[in-house]
Design a protein around this motif. Structure first.
Motif: not given
Length: 189
Positions: A47-75
């Motif tokens: 959603m942030y990416l669609e609104e061109r809010l890049y910094y919050p988008a980056i932070q949200e993706f990093k949080i998603a990766i940290s919550l679910n690392p090393n899985t197919q979903a993390s790809a």
């Protein structure tokens, strides 16, 4: 005696009635589900990416990766993070993301396309052509074919990808490769 019994019954009824109407309910028990939370953060990032809010988008993706690392979903999360870095002109940061996405799940054609775009932005195509020349890993042919396509050599791209589709008909990525070949033939030949 009847009066005492009647008063006791009324008091008991009032106490019971007050408990029934007091609004008491058992407390909810929350379970922490990191996989679900990772999806929520990934969706927020999109959603942030669609609104061109890049910094919050980056932070949200990093949080998603940290919550679910090393899985197919993390790809998916790594790919989304890499695409965001590419949008802000940081292919050097995107490179690691796209490579990690392929490590987590190597059967998604979009990941190869994004990685090829990153290689081109970083002027790494010649090096990657050399690295993918050996046919020990059939997925090297996918990367090589996409690199040929991205550099404008459509005949070699179609040839390499067609050879891959012929030699590896049972891989999950093969139908996407075949569809991509048809699209290239229609658009460029």
């Amino acid at each position: 005696m009847k009066g005492i019994m009647k008063k006791t019954t009324i008091i008991f009824a009032l106490i019971l009635f007050s408990f029934l109407t007091s609004g008491y309910k058992r407390p909810d028990f929350y379970t922490i589900d990191s996989v679900k939370n990772a999806r929520i953060h990934n969706n927020k990032g999109i959603m942030y990416l669609e609104e061109r809010l890049y910094y919050p988008a980056i932070q949200e993706f990093k949080i998603a990766i940290s919550l679910n690392p090393n899985t197919q979903a993390s790809a998916v999360y790594y790919n989304n993070l890499g695409e965001t870095y590419m949008k802000i002109g940081k292919p050097d940061l995107a490179l690691d993301c796209f490579e990690r996405a392929l490590v987590q799940y190597s059967l998604n054609l979009k990941y190869y396309q994004n990685l090829a775009d990153c290689y081109i932005a970083l002027n790494m195509t010649e090096q990657k052509f050399k690295e993918t020349a050996e046919k020990t890993n059939p997925l090297n042919m996918v990367m090589r074919g996409i690199l040929y396509e991205k550099t404008g050599d459509y005949k070699n791209a179609i040839t390499i990808l067609d050879e891959f589709a012929y030699t590896e008909p049972d891989l999950l990525i093969t139908p996407a490769v075949r569809l991509h070949i048809k699209k290239m033939v229609k658009e460029h030949l």
